[in-house]
Design a protein around this motif. Sequence first.
Motif, PDB file in Angstrom:
ATOM      1  N   TYR A 150     -69.255  61.580 -24.405  1.00 59.63           N
ATOM      2  CA  TYR A 150     -68.141  62.547 -24.367  1.00 59.63           C
ATOM      3  C   TYR A 150     -67.501  62.576 -22.981  1.00 59.63           C
ATOM      4  O   TYR A 150     -66.266  62.525 -22.853  1.00 59.63           O
ATOM      5  CB  TYR A 150     -68.705  63.918 -24.775  1.00 59.63           C
ATOM      6  CG  TYR A 150     -67.886  65.132 -24.451  1.00 59.63           C
ATOM      7  CD1 TYR A 150     -66.515  65.173 -24.667  1.00 59.63           C
ATOM      8  CD2 TYR A 150     -68.497  66.290 -23.959  1.00 59.63           C
ATOM      9  CE1 TYR A 150     -65.775  66.319 -24.380  1.00 59.63           C
ATOM     10  CE2 TYR A 150     -67.779  67.429 -23.666  1.00 59.63           C
ATOM     11  CZ  TYR A 150     -66.412  67.429 -23.879  1.00 59.63           C
ATOM     12  OH  TYR A 150     -65.683  68.563 -23.587  1.00 59.63           O
ATOM     13  N   SER A 168     -66.642  58.235 -21.883  1.00 60.89           N
ATOM     14  CA  SER A 168     -65.685  57.509 -22.734  1.00 60.89           C
ATOM     15  C   SER A 168     -64.702  58.441 -23.441  1.00 60.89           C
ATOM     16  O   SER A 168     -63.833  57.967 -24.159  1.00 60.89           O
ATOM     17  CB  SER A 168     -66.427  56.687 -23.794  1.00 60.89           C
ATOM     18  OG  SER A 168     -67.695  56.316 -23.363  1.00 60.89           O
ATOM     19  N   GLY A 169     -64.853  59.720 -23.279  1.00 61.32           N
ATOM     20  CA  GLY A 169     -63.953  60.668 -23.949  1.00 61.32           C
ATOM     21  C   GLY A 169     -64.083  60.610 -25.461  1.00 61.32           C
ATOM     22  O   GLY A 169     -63.099  60.763 -26.193  1.00 61.32           O
ATOM     23  N   ASP A 170     -65.306  60.373 -25.933  1.00 62.64           N
ATOM     24  CA  ASP A 170     -65.548  60.252 -27.374  1.00 62.64           C
ATOM     25  C   ASP A 170     -65.556  61.638 -28.035  1.00 62.64           C
ATOM     26  O   ASP A 170     -66.456  62.441 -27.792  1.00 62.64           O
ATOM     27  CB  ASP A 170     -66.911  59.558 -27.585  1.00 62.64           C
ATOM     28  CG  ASP A 170     -67.105  59.092 -29.012  1.00 62.64           C
ATOM     29  OD1 ASP A 170     -66.763  59.864 -29.933  1.00 62.64           O
ATOM     30  OD2 ASP A 170     -67.594  57.964 -29.199  1.00 62.64           O
ATOM     31  N   SER A 171     -64.573  61.870 -28.886  1.00 65.88           N
ATOM     32  CA  SER A 171     -64.473  63.203 -29.506  1.00 65.88           C
ATOM     33  C   SER A 171     -65.558  63.431 -30.570  1.00 65.88           C
ATOM     34  O   SER A 171     -65.963  64.563 -30.814  1.00 65.88           O
ATOM     35  CB  SER A 171     -63.078  63.428 -30.088  1.00 65.88           C
ATOM     36  OG  SER A 171     -62.776  62.428 -30.995  1.00 65.88           O
ATOM     37  N   PHE A 208     -68.512  64.786 -28.883  1.00 63.90           N
ATOM     38  CA  PHE A 208     -68.325  66.215 -28.610  1.00 63.90           C
ATOM     39  C   PHE A 208     -68.605  67.047 -29.863  1.00 63.90           C
ATOM     40  O   PHE A 208     -69.299  68.070 -29.804  1.00 63.90           O
ATOM     41  CB  PHE A 208     -66.899  66.489 -28.087  1.00 63.90           C
ATOM     42  CG  PHE A 208     -66.518  67.932 -28.187  1.00 63.90           C
ATOM     43  CD1 PHE A 208     -67.092  68.872 -27.337  1.00 63.90           C
ATOM     44  CD2 PHE A 208     -65.632  68.373 -29.163  1.00 63.90           C
ATOM     45  CE1 PHE A 208     -66.790  70.226 -27.454  1.00 63.90           C
ATOM     46  CE2 PHE A 208     -65.322  69.717 -29.289  1.00 63.90           C
ATOM     47  CZ  PHE A 208     -65.903  70.647 -28.428  1.00 63.90           C
ATOM     48  N   VAL A 209     -68.078  66.600 -31.007  1.00 67.94           N
ATOM     49  CA  VAL A 209     -68.262  67.373 -32.248  1.00 67.94           C
ATOM     50  C   VAL A 209     -69.756  67.475 -32.602  1.00 67.94           C
ATOM     51  O   VAL A 209     -70.236  68.540 -32.990  1.00 67.94           O
ATOM     52  CB  VAL A 209     -67.432  66.766 -33.409  1.00 67.94           C
ATOM     53  CG1 VAL A 209     -67.712  67.491 -34.718  1.00 67.94           C
ATOM     54  CG2 VAL A 209     -65.936  66.839 -33.087  1.00 67.94           C
ATOM     55  N   HIS A 235     -66.005  71.354 -20.955  1.00 69.09           N
ATOM     56  CA  HIS A 235     -64.979  70.308 -20.981  1.00 69.09           C
ATOM     57  C   HIS A 235     -64.423  70.057 -19.576  1.00 69.09           C
ATOM     58  O   HIS A 235     -64.285  68.902 -19.162  1.00 69.09           O
ATOM     59  CB  HIS A 235     -63.854  70.717 -21.935  1.00 69.09           C
ATOM     60  CG  HIS A 235     -62.779  69.684 -22.043  1.00 69.09           C
ATOM     61  ND1 HIS A 235     -62.934  68.518 -22.762  1.00 69.09           N
ATOM     62  CD2 HIS A 235     -61.545  69.621 -21.488  1.00 69.09           C
ATOM     63  CE1 HIS A 235     -61.842  67.787 -22.645  1.00 69.09           C
ATOM     64  NE2 HIS A 235     -60.978  68.435 -21.882  1.00 69.09           N
ATOM     65  N   ARG A 281     -67.190  68.391 -17.248  1.00 71.62           N
ATOM     66  CA  ARG A 281     -68.029  67.344 -17.839  1.00 71.62           C
ATOM     67  C   ARG A 281     -68.289  66.178 -16.885  1.00 71.62           C
ATOM     68  O   ARG A 281     -69.289  65.483 -17.020  1.00 71.62           O
ATOM     69  CB  ARG A 281     -67.454  66.861 -19.173  1.00 71.62           C
ATOM     70  CG  ARG A 281     -66.119  66.159 -19.091  1.00 71.62           C
ATOM     71  CD  ARG A 281     -65.531  66.080 -20.496  1.00 71.62           C
ATOM     72  NE  ARG A 281     -64.426  65.144 -20.576  1.00 71.62           N
ATOM     73  CZ  ARG A 281     -63.186  65.434 -20.205  1.00 71.62           C
ATOM     74  NH1 ARG A 281     -62.892  66.647 -19.744  1.00 71.62           N
ATOM     75  NH2 ARG A 281     -62.219  64.537 -20.318  1.00 71.62           N
ATOM     76  N   SER A 334     -60.700  68.032 -28.845  1.00 78.14           N
ATOM     77  CA  SER A 334     -60.440  66.660 -29.329  1.00 78.14           C
ATOM     78  C   SER A 334     -59.017  66.248 -28.972  1.00 78.14           C
ATOM     79  O   SER A 334     -58.776  65.094 -28.587  1.00 78.14           O
ATOM     80  CB  SER A 334     -60.632  66.586 -30.849  1.00 78.14           C
ATOM     81  OG  SER A 334     -61.933  66.976 -31.174  1.00 78.14           O
ATOM     82  N   LEU A 368     -58.856  65.256 -25.362  1.00 76.88           N
ATOM     83  CA  LEU A 368     -59.451  63.927 -25.138  1.00 76.88           C
ATOM     84  C   LEU A 368     -58.477  62.823 -25.554  1.00 76.88           C
ATOM     85  O   LEU A 368     -58.370  61.795 -24.883  1.00 76.88           O
ATOM     86  CB  LEU A 368     -60.763  63.798 -25.932  1.00 76.88           C
ATOM     87  CG  LEU A 368     -61.936  64.654 -25.430  1.00 76.88           C
ATOM     88  CD1 LEU A 368     -63.094  64.611 -26.410  1.00 76.88           C
ATOM     89  CD2 LEU A 368     -62.407  64.198 -24.056  1.00 76.88           C
ATOM     90  N   LYS A 417     -56.143  59.773 -23.026  1.00 79.57           N
ATOM     91  CA  LYS A 417     -56.110  58.318 -23.212  1.00 79.57           C
ATOM     92  C   LYS A 417     -54.688  57.767 -23.178  1.00 79.57           C
ATOM     93  O   LYS A 417     -54.490  56.558 -23.141  1.00 79.57           O
ATOM     94  CB  LYS A 417     -56.803  57.957 -24.517  1.00 79.57           C
ATOM     95  CG  LYS A 417     -58.317  58.107 -24.409  1.00 79.57           C
ATOM     96  CD  LYS A 417     -59.024  57.926 -25.699  1.00 79.57           C
ATOM     97  CE  LYS A 417     -60.507  58.237 -25.510  1.00 79.57           C
ATOM     98  NZ  LYS A 417     -61.188  58.514 -26.745  1.00 79.57           N
TER      99      LYS A 417
END
Lengths: 190, 239
Positions: free
Chosen positions: A16, A19-22, A25-26, A64, A67, B20, B23, B27
């Motif tokens: 999260y 790589s900013g992986d949503s 996060f969920v 957030h 992070r 989300s 995020l 990008k």
Amino acid sequence: MKITGEESDEKLMNAYAVSGDSHAFVFLYKRYEQRLFGYFARRLFSGHQAQAGDLFQRTWLKVHESRDKFDPALRFSAWIFTIAQNLLRDYISSGHVRLSRQLHDQETVGSENVADDIEAGYFQKLEWDRVCSALAEVSDLQREAFLLSVWEGFTSKEIAQLLKVSDANARQLVSRAKSALKNLLEEARS
Amino acid sequence: MTEFIGPSEEVSRDLINAISGALKEEKKSRSLRLGRVLLLSTLTTLLLSCPLYFMFREELSLAWKLAMGFWWLCLTVGFYLYYLPQPRLEVPGYLSPWILAKILISMTVLTVIQILICPSFVFLETPFSWSPFESLTHLFMSWGGMQTCMFLCGLLMTVFGGVLSFLIVARTLKEGDSRNFTKVLAIAYLSQAPLLLVQILDGDLRPYVVFWIVGGLLGLAMALGLSRALTRLKFYFQN
């Protein structure tokens, strides 16, 4: 790397944050949703449940924002609850709320219990009121250590990190809180 | 039987969508975002400054040009903060750049509109005779001349700006959150700063600028008091 939801908290947090992986996060959110909300809900008066929701949201927003500062050497659970604890402390020190001394636990005293068995519900409620009164008697640090251990299921290491005390001190706090509660409950019953 | 302790479905959905979304925004290309910000701020400044330019033409003084430049800067900062990748959520105690941007943009637009419709600033001696504020100005002038008019102008502009800012941030204010609201007001009144410059550099308005400032300070106190009372009222009904 594909996130499956089976990863550890720290791996999810890394995906999260880096790589900013949503999805990561969920998964993290779902894992901590109830524990984190319960943390605030149990510590505030019932009249401040809306504020518990606000503090819950602010904790995630703070997660957030910060992070990038997450230290993978630390446990995610300790980190998020430190944020929650700081927010709660700020909220309480603002002078608009007192920490709940009537710790109501909807998990144990549900209205359905009373409906199912009025007598059992009555005695459960009576016992619960005694626990709440006894909790109000112990010191703030002991109460916090006890709640983190019994309700939140934290280990002594995690409690030590959260309360900024040594591991041995954390164990001591929980143990003292338990014995004080035991004595107070016995007194109340007799 | 255990009862569910957790946030409402709505809270969870909003929070997940907001984070989300942030995020996803992160990008996207930075230069594209900056380009959009510059385009929007320039277009808005041009749109707002057009009436000023056509009314003053060759009489457009350096003070007005500086004011336009300052508003362009305010709008650029405002749009930059607005499009900054961030969770777009209104939670008490969480004063995000998105909220501050909304205040800066709306207050800049409001200030320019106020100037355009105020007879003392722009509509005086212009080809356009109609102004909804003209009768109000006449009334102020009849009460105590230019001094009263400038005093009430400062007061009304500040109170109006304060109330508008309060309405924008009302959902994000905590009980007794006067420090955050003072910060909000400081940002809100930033766009009104060029008005002072215009008044100081204008020979006709200069002797009355002190009345405008006194009115503005009184308006600020009134806006703060009003917002505090409304915040208390909001929390009284919430709890």
